[in-house]
Motif scaffolding. Sequence first.
Motif, PDB file in Angstrom:
ATOM      1  N   CYS A  95       0.873  -1.237  -0.156  1.00 25.61           N
ATOM      2  CA  CYS A  95       0.354   0.611   0.426  1.00 25.61           C
ATOM      3  C   CYS A  95       0.723   1.732  -0.002  1.00 25.61           C
ATOM      4  N   ALA A  96       0.316   2.294  -0.616  1.00 27.34           N
ATOM      5  CA  ALA A  96       1.129   3.302  -0.669  1.00 27.34           C
ATOM      6  C   ALA A  96       0.164   4.506  -0.054  1.00 27.34           C
ATOM      7  N   ALA A  97       0.905   5.779   0.030  1.00 26.63           N
ATOM      8  CA  ALA A  97       0.076   6.778   0.201  1.00 26.63           C
ATOM      9  C   ALA A  97       0.239   8.177  -0.394  1.00 26.63           C
ATOM     10  N   GLY A  98      -0.834   8.594  -1.555  1.00 28.09           N
ATOM     11  CA  GLY A  98      -0.198   9.959  -2.541  1.00 28.09           C
ATOM     12  C   GLY A  98      -1.025  11.103  -1.833  1.00 28.09           C
ATOM     13  N   LEU A  99      -0.780  11.513  -2.771  1.00 24.36           N
ATOM     14  CA  LEU A  99      -1.693  13.597  -2.594  1.00 24.36           C
ATOM     15  C   LEU A  99      -2.598  13.117  -3.263  1.00 24.36           C
ATOM     16  N   THR A 100      -2.744  12.494  -4.506  1.00 23.18           N
ATOM     17  CA  THR A 100      -4.044  12.090  -5.554  1.00 23.18           C
ATOM     18  C   THR A 100      -3.636  10.923  -5.906  1.00 23.18           C
ATOM     19  N   THR A 101      -5.384  10.805  -6.374  1.00 21.40           N
ATOM     20  CA  THR A 101      -5.022   9.712  -7.241  1.00 21.40           C
ATOM     21  C   THR A 101      -4.229   9.016  -8.471  1.00 21.40           C
ATOM     22  N   ILE A 102      -3.629  10.419  -8.794  1.00 28.13           N
ATOM     23  CA  ILE A 102      -2.391   9.498  -9.545  1.00 28.13           C
ATOM     24  C   ILE A 102      -1.235   9.384  -9.094  1.00 28.13           C
ATOM     25  N   PRO A 103      -1.167   7.638  -9.524  1.00 26.54           N
ATOM     26  CA  PRO A 103      -0.035   6.703  -9.003  1.00 26.54           C
ATOM     27  C   PRO A 103       0.588   6.965  -9.161  1.00 26.54           C
ATOM     28  N   LYS A 104       1.815   7.991  -8.753  1.00 23.77           N
ATOM     29  CA  LYS A 104       2.575   9.084  -8.651  1.00 23.77           C
ATOM     30  C   LYS A 104       3.114   9.138  -7.351  1.00 23.77           C
ATOM     31  N   ASP A 105       4.366   9.687  -7.148  1.00 21.04           N
ATOM     32  CA  ASP A 105       4.839  11.211  -6.143  1.00 21.04           C
ATOM     33  C   ASP A 105       4.286  10.375  -4.610  1.00 21.04           C
ATOM     34  N   PHE A 106       4.696   9.044  -4.304  1.00 25.36           N
ATOM     35  CA  PHE A 106       3.969   8.469  -3.054  1.00 25.36           C
ATOM     36  C   PHE A 106       4.564   9.211  -1.695  1.00 25.36           C
ATOM     37  N   THR A 107       4.312   8.972  -0.781  1.00 24.75           N
ATOM     38  CA  THR A 107       4.200   9.974   0.403  1.00 24.75           C
ATOM     39  C   THR A 107       4.918   9.366   1.377  1.00 24.75           C
ATOM     40  N   SER A 108       4.707   7.692   0.869  1.00 27.78           N
ATOM     41  CA  SER A 108       5.152   6.719   2.295  1.00 27.78           C
ATOM     42  C   SER A 108       4.580   5.250   1.214  1.00 27.78           C
TER      43      SER A 108
END
Length: 119
Positions: A95-108
Amino acid sequence: VQLQASGGGLVQAGGSLRLSCAASGRTFSMYAMHWFRQAPGKEREFVGCISGSGRNTYYADSVKGRFTISRDNAKNTVYLQMNSLEPEDTAVYYCAAGLTTIPKDFTSWGQGTQVTVSS
């Protein structure tokens, strides 16, 4: 946000599993949550994601109709319900957290949980 994935295991083809990804922190609802998987010898593959509110979900074609992502923001947890599992679904799931639903630039990222589907 720190993530902890769980729920993996061994299941027969056609079976079901539910993965969980628990998050720390009080801002969980701000993050879109993504699921990825990586099979041995293959690149990491996008499985799906859910918006922070939970209203929007997106899935890879390979899992559409079989997998469902949901979240409980009160419990800081996102789920991946996997039905009609196939041997090809065998992978480590992240699992990964991101600022948007675009699958890139994950925070963790979570640490991954192994799913093995036997034929």
